[in-house]
Scaffold this motif. Structure first.
Motif, PDB file in Angstrom:
ATOM      1  N   ALA A 113       0.688  -1.203  -0.082  1.00 33.95           N
ATOM      2  CA  ALA A 113      -0.025  -0.047  -0.023  1.00 33.95           C
ATOM      3  C   ALA A 113       0.900   1.189   0.041  1.00 33.95           C
ATOM      4  N   VAL A 114       1.904   1.333   0.740  1.00 37.91           N
ATOM      5  CA  VAL A 114       2.885   2.383   0.760  1.00 37.91           C
ATOM      6  C   VAL A 114       3.566   2.612  -0.201  1.00 37.91           C
ATOM      7  N   PHE A 115       4.058   1.605  -1.044  1.00 37.17           N
ATOM      8  CA  PHE A 115       4.779   1.613  -2.334  1.00 37.17           C
ATOM      9  C   PHE A 115       4.174   2.177  -3.340  1.00 37.17           C
ATOM     10  N   TYR A 116       3.054   1.546  -3.492  1.00 40.67           N
ATOM     11  CA  TYR A 116       1.962   1.999  -4.441  1.00 40.67           C
ATOM     12  C   TYR A 116       1.598   3.663  -4.154  1.00 40.67           C
ATOM     13  N   GLY A 117       1.271   3.661  -2.971  1.00 39.43           N
ATOM     14  CA  GLY A 117       1.023   5.390  -2.822  1.00 39.43           C
ATOM     15  C   GLY A 117       1.835   6.155  -3.044  1.00 39.43           C
ATOM     16  N   LEU A 118       3.049   5.802  -2.586  1.00 40.78           N
ATOM     17  CA  LEU A 118       4.169   6.920  -3.007  1.00 40.78           C
ATOM     18  C   LEU A 118       4.513   7.122  -4.448  1.00 40.78           C
TER      19      LEU A 118
END
Length: 423
Positions: A113-118
């Motif tokens: 989730a964090v990788f995609y969001g960034l």
């Protein structure tokens, strides 16, 4: 009632005709065929209706666009589909692979989730899309959880090694609660609301749901194991699922996780009795859940295919679709790769590289992601909402159709390389 029955007729007509056509002609994986052909028919009807202004076609398109997939899945059939997928879970296999499944279900989902969001936030800044960082992180939480329905209904047909296949299935069943907790957390950041941090939300969503599922299942199983009526056993299982789901909704727990827990508890009780030599006659029970699971899966994949019309509302549809698909693959690969570093020795002779490749390409997305995306309509501006919803659809269709069709080939390439190393 007339509109409801009209929608049921359309969906069953698609399930029957497309399924029969695929059985006799195309012979694709059943769920992939339903979604692919539904996409083609939906787009075809939209184009014909716009070009020739055919009232019957336009009415059909209107009926499709009025179907509330969010309500159908989240408030309707999701609990039954998750129970059907988990009530035959191999508990000894889960105990054996608890570490790697937990790392994937919790760690990989959070990192994904964090990788995609960034990544999407960076693209938003460069392309001036106007999507804030909290919205991008929320978008990441929508697309991070892999779909248990796709995992159990598609991947098992490719004859994956039993232990690797179980890990994929186990991760998919358990990461829904993590994804929902992340979604709640990031959506509150978007609306600047209160309600606690990630750990508080995770505790409520996950552990509250587990407690409800365990207690309700233990109580209901007292009747389940004492009755000799096959139909009544089915009614007891339906009661356990619906009661758990309703209680979880009332206390803001994860109904999805509670449904999985109910399935696992029923499976555990069955296995416990079998280990004591007290076999139960459950042919009717197993047949019922197999047929219901197949029907609900079929309807869901038709709905997902027909709902493709929503993606046409997205601004810069082609560019954003390509970006989200690429970012999803990068996020999945990075998160699985990071989780695998702590997984220890992998089963079936897999090395880390092969494991990451298989789980990246096997990370199919499904109805839960679309339902979460649809639920953001009240908190996002229309233009941003269409980007989130359209991007989610693009990922679901790419992972299900493209990755689903090519999954067997990817698996065979991995197996060929592994066999070559062993020789």
């Amino acid at each position: 009632m007339e509109k409801f029955l009209g929608s049921v007729v359309i969906l069953l007509l698609f399930v029957v005709i497309l399924g029969y056509f695929n059985e006799k002609v195309t012979k694709l994986t059943y769920e992939i065929a339903l979604m692919l052909f539904s996409v083609i028919i939906g787009i075809g009807c939209l184009v014909v209706g716009e070009l020739f202004h055919m009232s019957l076609i336009q009415r059909f398109v209107d009926i499709i666009e009025r179907i509330d997939l969010d309500a159908f899945l989240m408030d309707g059939v999701l609990c039954f589909m998750l129970f059907a997928g988990s009530c035959h879970m191999r508990l000894l296999s889960f105990k054996k692979h608890a570490k790697v499944i937990s790392l994937l279900a919790i760690g990989a989902t959070l990192l994904g989730a964090v990788f995609y969001g960034l990544l999407f936030y960076g693209a938003s800044v460069l392309l001036h899309l106007g999507v804030s960082l909290p919205v991008c992180l929320m978008f990441g939480s929508i697309t991070a959880p892999t779909d248990p329905i796709a995992a159990t209904s598609i991947l098992k047909k490719f004859n994956l090694p039993k232990q690797i296949g179980f890990i994929i299935e186990g991760e998919s069943l358990l990461n829904d609660g993590v994804g929902v907790a992340l979604f709640v957390c990031f959506s509150r950041m978007v609306t600047a609301g209160e309600g606690g941090g990630f750990l508080a939300v995770m505790f409520r969503e996950l552990f509250g749901a587990v407690a409800v599922g365990v207690v309700i299942s233990l109580v209901c199983f007292q009747i389940f194991e004492r009755t000799q009526d096959g139909a009544r056993r089915i009614y007891v299982s339906l009661l356990a699922i619906t009661l758990s789901y309703v209680i979880c909704e009332a206390f803001e727990f994860s109904g999805a996780i509670a449904s999985v827990v109910c399935g696992v508890m029923f499976s555990a009780q069955r296995n416990l009795r079998a280990s004591r030599g007290e076999e139960m006659e459950l042919a009717e029970f197993d047949t019922f859940w197999e047929i219901l699971d197949n029907l609900l899966n079929s309807v869901l994949y038709v709905l997902l295919g027909l709902s493709f019309l929503h993606i046409l509302q997205m601004q810069n549809v082609l560019l954003v679709s390509v970006l989200v698909i690429v970012f999803n693959l990068i996020g999945r690969m990075g998160s699985v790769g990071a989780a695998s570093l702590f997984a220890g020795k992998l089963p079936d002779g897999y090395d880390k590289r092969s494991f990451v490749k298989l789980l990246t390409w096997g990370g199919l997305r499904g109805g839960l992601s679309v339902a979460l995306a649809m639920s953001t309509q009240d908190i996002l501006p229309p233009t941003i909402y269409h980007i989130v919803l359209g991007g989610t659809y693009a990922i679901v269709f790419f992972t299900t159709i493209v990755q689903g069709i090519t999954m067997k080939k990817v698996y065979q390439e991995i197996e060929t390389k592994l066999n070559a190393k062993k020789q």
